[in-house]
Design a protein around this motif. Structure first.
Motif, PDB file in Angstrom:
ATOM      1  N   ALA A  24       0.826  -1.203   0.000  1.00 46.58           N
ATOM      2  CA  ALA A  24       0.000   0.000   0.000  1.00 46.58           C
ATOM      3  C   ALA A  24       0.859   1.250   0.000  1.00 46.58           C
ATOM      4  O   ALA A  24       0.530   2.252  -0.660  1.00 46.58           O
ATOM      5  CB  ALA A  24      -0.928  -0.009   1.212  1.00 46.58           C
ATOM      6  N   ASP A  25       1.989   1.228   0.735  1.00 44.25           N
ATOM      7  CA  ASP A  25       2.919   2.367   0.720  1.00 44.25           C
ATOM      8  C   ASP A  25       3.407   2.638  -0.694  1.00 44.25           C
ATOM      9  O   ASP A  25       3.485   3.791  -1.135  1.00 44.25           O
ATOM     10  CB  ASP A  25       4.117   2.085   1.627  1.00 44.25           C
ATOM     11  CG  ASP A  25       3.759   2.074   3.105  1.00 44.25           C
ATOM     12  OD1 ASP A  25       2.678   2.564   3.472  1.00 44.25           O
ATOM     13  OD2 ASP A  25       4.584   1.558   3.890  1.00 44.25           O
ATOM     14  N   PHE A  26       3.772   1.575  -1.407  1.00 41.82           N
ATOM     15  CA  PHE A  26       4.241   1.702  -2.787  1.00 41.82           C
ATOM     16  C   PHE A  26       3.157   2.332  -3.657  1.00 41.82           C
ATOM     17  O   PHE A  26       3.422   3.249  -4.449  1.00 41.82           O
ATOM     18  CB  PHE A  26       4.630   0.330  -3.324  1.00 41.82           C
ATOM     19  CG  PHE A  26       5.038   0.316  -4.775  1.00 41.82           C
ATOM     20  CD1 PHE A  26       6.350   0.561  -5.148  1.00 41.82           C
ATOM     21  CD2 PHE A  26       4.114   0.031  -5.777  1.00 41.82           C
ATOM     22  CE1 PHE A  26       6.731   0.540  -6.477  1.00 41.82           C
ATOM     23  CE2 PHE A  26       4.485   0.001  -7.107  1.00 41.82           C
ATOM     24  CZ  PHE A  26       5.798   0.257  -7.464  1.00 41.82           C
ATOM     25  N   GLY A  27       1.921   1.851  -3.516  1.00 36.13           N
ATOM     26  CA  GLY A  27       0.825   2.375  -4.318  1.00 36.13           C
ATOM     27  C   GLY A  27       0.577   3.852  -4.070  1.00 36.13           C
ATOM     28  O   GLY A  27       0.360   4.635  -5.012  1.00 36.13           O
ATOM     29  N   ARG A  28       0.625   4.260  -2.802  1.00 37.22           N
ATOM     30  CA  ARG A  28       0.437   5.676  -2.483  1.00 37.22           C
ATOM     31  C   ARG A  28       1.578   6.524  -3.041  1.00 37.22           C
ATOM     32  O   ARG A  28       1.362   7.656  -3.495  1.00 37.22           O
ATOM     33  CB  ARG A  28       0.334   5.859  -0.972  1.00 37.22           C
ATOM     34  CG  ARG A  28      -1.024   5.494  -0.388  1.00 37.22           C
ATOM     35  CD  ARG A  28      -1.125   5.909   1.060  1.00 37.22           C
ATOM     36  NE  ARG A  28      -0.278   5.077   1.909  1.00 37.22           N
ATOM     37  CZ  ARG A  28      -0.680   3.964   2.491  1.00 37.22           C
ATOM     38  NH1 ARG A  28      -1.926   3.529   2.310  1.00 37.22           N
ATOM     39  NH2 ARG A  28       0.136   3.262   3.254  1.00 37.22           N
ATOM     40  N   PHE A  29       2.775   5.959  -3.029  1.00 36.52           N
ATOM     41  CA  PHE A  29       3.916   6.707  -3.545  1.00 36.52           C
ATOM     42  C   PHE A  29       3.796   6.911  -5.058  1.00 36.52           C
ATOM     43  O   PHE A  29       4.096   8.000  -5.564  1.00 36.52           O
ATOM     44  CB  PHE A  29       5.211   5.993  -3.202  1.00 36.52           C
ATOM     45  CG  PHE A  29       6.444   6.736  -3.645  1.00 36.52           C
ATOM     46  CD1 PHE A  29       6.759   7.962  -3.091  1.00 36.52           C
ATOM     47  CD2 PHE A  29       7.279   6.214  -4.618  1.00 36.52           C
ATOM     48  CE1 PHE A  29       7.893   8.669  -3.503  1.00 36.52           C
ATOM     49  CE2 PHE A  29       8.399   6.895  -5.037  1.00 36.52           C
ATOM     50  CZ  PHE A  29       8.703   8.131  -4.477  1.00 36.52           C
ATOM     51  N   VAL A  30       3.359   5.895  -5.772  1.00 37.66           N
ATOM     52  CA  VAL A  30       3.154   6.044  -7.222  1.00 37.66           C
ATOM     53  C   VAL A  30       2.104   7.117  -7.489  1.00 37.66           C
ATOM     54  O   VAL A  30       2.252   7.938  -8.410  1.00 37.66           O
ATOM     55  CB  VAL A  30       2.757   4.688  -7.847  1.00 37.66           C
ATOM     56  CG1 VAL A  30       2.335   4.873  -9.303  1.00 37.66           C
ATOM     57  CG2 VAL A  30       3.927   3.699  -7.767  1.00 37.66           C
ATOM     58  N   GLU A  31       1.047   7.146  -6.692  1.00 37.69           N
ATOM     59  CA  GLU A  31       0.021   8.177  -6.855  1.00 37.69           C
ATOM     60  C   GLU A  31       0.592   9.565  -6.586  1.00 37.69           C
ATOM     61  O   GLU A  31       0.224  10.544  -7.243  1.00 37.69           O
ATOM     62  CB  GLU A  31      -1.160   7.895  -5.922  1.00 37.69           C
ATOM     63  CG  GLU A  31      -2.005   6.701  -6.335  1.00 37.69           C
ATOM     64  CD  GLU A  31      -2.607   6.880  -7.725  1.00 37.69           C
ATOM     65  OE1 GLU A  31      -2.978   8.026  -8.089  1.00 37.69           O
ATOM     66  OE2 GLU A  31      -2.693   5.874  -8.463  1.00 37.69           O
ATOM     67  N   ARG A  32       1.473   9.672  -5.608  1.00 35.08           N
ATOM     68  CA  ARG A  32       2.121  10.949  -5.321  1.00 35.08           C
ATOM     69  C   ARG A  32       2.900  11.433  -6.546  1.00 35.08           C
ATOM     70  O   ARG A  32       2.852  12.615  -6.907  1.00 35.08           O
ATOM     71  CB  ARG A  32       3.058  10.810  -4.118  1.00 35.08           C
ATOM     72  CG  ARG A  32       3.801  12.092  -3.762  1.00 35.08           C
ATOM     73  CD  ARG A  32       4.825  11.852  -2.657  1.00 35.08           C
ATOM     74  NE  ARG A  32       4.200  11.451  -1.422  1.00 35.08           N
ATOM     75  CZ  ARG A  32       3.729  12.298  -0.501  1.00 35.08           C
ATOM     76  NH1 ARG A  32       3.832  13.606  -0.702  1.00 35.08           N
ATOM     77  NH2 ARG A  32       3.183  11.837   0.603  1.00 35.08           N
TER      78      ARG A  32
END
Length: 318
Positions: A24-32
């Motif tokens: 989930a951290d990775f996914g949020r970072f890609v969205e950032r």
């Protein structure tokens, strides 16, 4: 940040983790990154968790993109950055005729990452009472660990860079760091308990265990567990555990910088200490070894067994 109108998409490539929080951290970072960059941004893992890299590439290819800039979301150039990710990208080029990619370099060591580590250290110390917070502190910087000496040496380099200017007697003299020592949670030594024992014997009264990891996962959790267990067995030593670097603007700045380097062709790899180029003591058999990626169970086309070109078993826990 300079992004030409025809700049190719940014493809962020992670290793993958069995930990849902880390994914989930990775996914949020890609969205950032998507929110701050003009070119399209996609992200995927080479194994262990969705979204798979092959899905991210297929999406970009389906949108008409034939050239991408792939940035490995890794801190050091170990087997994943040197072999597994390029191997996975080679397979994507076979799957998608006309696809090409430019490859960025690993994220660290980087001054911004050092500053982020300092922020995580300060946050770990913040809950302590004021007087206690100002007491001298040692740091145990804990990396993943690798069978690649170049990658392990990078963690030592980061520990030294973190010490410079932050240690007692350094130019700033305001941080009170008495020592910064490196350690590893797997595949290399010293281990977390060994690193803490060394600092205790050097006279440390308090140690901040600083995980050199991007996101949450199995291994960062293990770092904290081993550190707390050691602290429980040595009550005279105060052991404080910091958080991972995490999804943040500073990390996005570094990835954007690596993206621009890839576009400019300014890729500065650690070739002088790479076991695949230089016959280092104990690793001479790896010179010229093929960079064959191992089995990736999340890749539907990969069913060729589990092994590396350099011939060691590969256990994953992230």
């Amino acid at each position: 940040m300079i992004e030409p109108e025809d700049a190719p998409p940014l493809l962020v490539v992670g290793h993958g983790t069995r930990d849902e929080n880390g994914a989930a951290d990775f996914g949020r970072f890609v969205e950032r990154l998507r929110a701050r960059m003009r070119p399209p941004v996609a992200g995927g893992f080479i194994e262990l968790s969705p979204p798979p890299l092959t899905e991210a590439v297929a999406g970009l290819y389906g949108d008409g993109h034939r050239r991408v800039a792939a940035v490995p979301l890794v801190l050091v150039a170990a087997g994943h950055g040197k072999g597994d990710i390029p191997g996975a990208m080679a397979r994507e080029m076979v799957r998608h005729p006309g696809l090409s990619y430019t490859y960025g370099r690993p994220l660290g060591p980087h001054p911004t990452l050092l500053a982020l580590l300092e922020e995580r250290m300060a946050a770990a110390l913040a809950p302590l009472p004021g007087a206690s917070r100002d007491e001298p502190t040692a740091v145990l910087l804990v990396g993943r660990g690798s069978t690649d000496p170049d990658a392990n040496a990078e963690v030592h380099k980061v520990a030294r860079l973190f010490w410079e200017g932050r240690g007692a007697g350094g130019p700033e003299q305001g941080h009170g760091l008495t020592a910064v020592e490196p350690a590893f949670v797997s595949l290399a030594r010293p281990s977390v308990p060994e690193g803490l024992e060394r600092l205790r014997r050097l006279g440390a009264r308090r140690v901040v265990v600083l995980p050199y990891f991007l996101f949450r996962g199995v291994l960062p959790d293990r770092v904290a567990e081993e550190a707390r267990a050691y602290g429980a067995g040595h009550p005279a030593l105060e052991v404080v555990c910091a958080e991972v670097i995490g999804d943040c603007e500073g990390l996005a700045d570094v990835v954007a910088e690596r993206y621009e380097e890839a576009l400019a062709g300014d890729i500065r790899m650690n070739c002088d200490t790479c076991v695949y180029r230089i016959a280092l003591p104990g690793f001479a058999d790896r010179v010229g070894a093929p960079q064959t990626p191992h089995h990736h169970p999340d890749d539907p086309a990969d069913g060729h067994g589990h092994g590396h070109g350099h011939g060691h078993a590969h256990a994953h826990a992230r």
